[in-house]
Design an enzyme around this catalytic site. Sequence first.
Site: not given
Ligand code: ADP
Ligand code: MG
Length: 314
Positions: A11, A129, A276
């Site tokens: 996102g 969610k 992820k």
């Molecule tokens: P997207 O919008 O790309 O789906 P998200 O915000 O859902 O992104 O996921 C990415 C975030 O995951 C990062 O910005 C970070 O803050 C968080 N995060 C949580 N745990 C971890 C980890 N162990 N290593 C790296 N990032 C992490």
């Molecule tokens: Mg996300």
Amino acid sequence: MASRTVLAFGGNAIAPDGAGTAAQQTERLWSTMGQVAELVAEGRTALVLTHGNGPQVGNVLIKNELARDVVPPVPLDWCVAQTQATIGFTIADTLTYELAQRGLDQPVVPVVSRVLVAADDPGFGAPSKPIGPWLRDEAEVRRREAEGLAFTHVPGRGWRRLVASPQPLRSVDRPAVELLLDDGAIVVANGGGGIPVVDDGDGPLRGVEAVIDKDLAGALLAEEIGADSFAILTDVAGVAVDYGTPSQRWLETVTVAELREFAAQGQFGAGSMGPKVDAACRFVERTGRRAVIGALEDIVAAVHGDAGTQVVAS
Ligand code: ADP
Ligand code: MG
């Protein structure tokens, strides 16, 4: 068959600070598509792109709520479809331009795509969610609850709608995606996790009110089309252990078994890095091929195996 690559954009790729005007979102996508065009220019032409839609679907919902006394609100599956259309055409516009800058004229085709889920998925009984706006009016929330909607409450912030996030079982439009790939198109598919549908067995597929995790839906499509690599691009350099602590350490190359072990220790955020990691592990476990989780700015290097966290079978 040309080797196929699936790229999944978070996102944040699209909506700076979780929101953003249409112009801002277009700008963000445009800068990302420059890198995608680089991959194509170096010969990686069989590409499928997928994307998140968290902020965008939330915005569509707000409009629905505000206008509910004027025009009939549409269900969540319609909202997801709307975000596939707007993000899809913006990707097509900006990527087509970047390709042309490099003398390339591959068509870019966004597919309004559905993803099958099970009507009895346990996720439907436990909406998890959060989407859409924070609500402040408790009476309004209670009224909606009586209509069957679920909410989470955070003191000081208000209530937020919770929707089911069922497991993706099958990309319904995979055959169309493959036809397009075989004919040389770059395809945008399963955006926002795909439009969730169930099969009642006695009529058309039926859209359901849910939001499928886009990383899981991307991993599924990558597996289904026989992709040789699957890349998840987000706003951090990769996967870290002890994330956000003084002992934080970025993982470079990691086996699925090691990554599953870190996940079991609770190393990854539930609504962020967790899905992820799960998506990357599923792809590698089912195909034996490579997945990568990396930064949006590093698309080319991540796909080459030179950046991000590379997840390997063994
Ligand atoms: P997207 O919008 O790309 O789906 P998200 O915000 O859902 O992104 O996921 C990415 C975030 O995951 C990062 O910005 C970070 O803050 C968080 N995060 C949580 N745990 C971890 C980890 N162990 N290593 C790296 N990032 C992490
Ligand atoms: Mg996300």
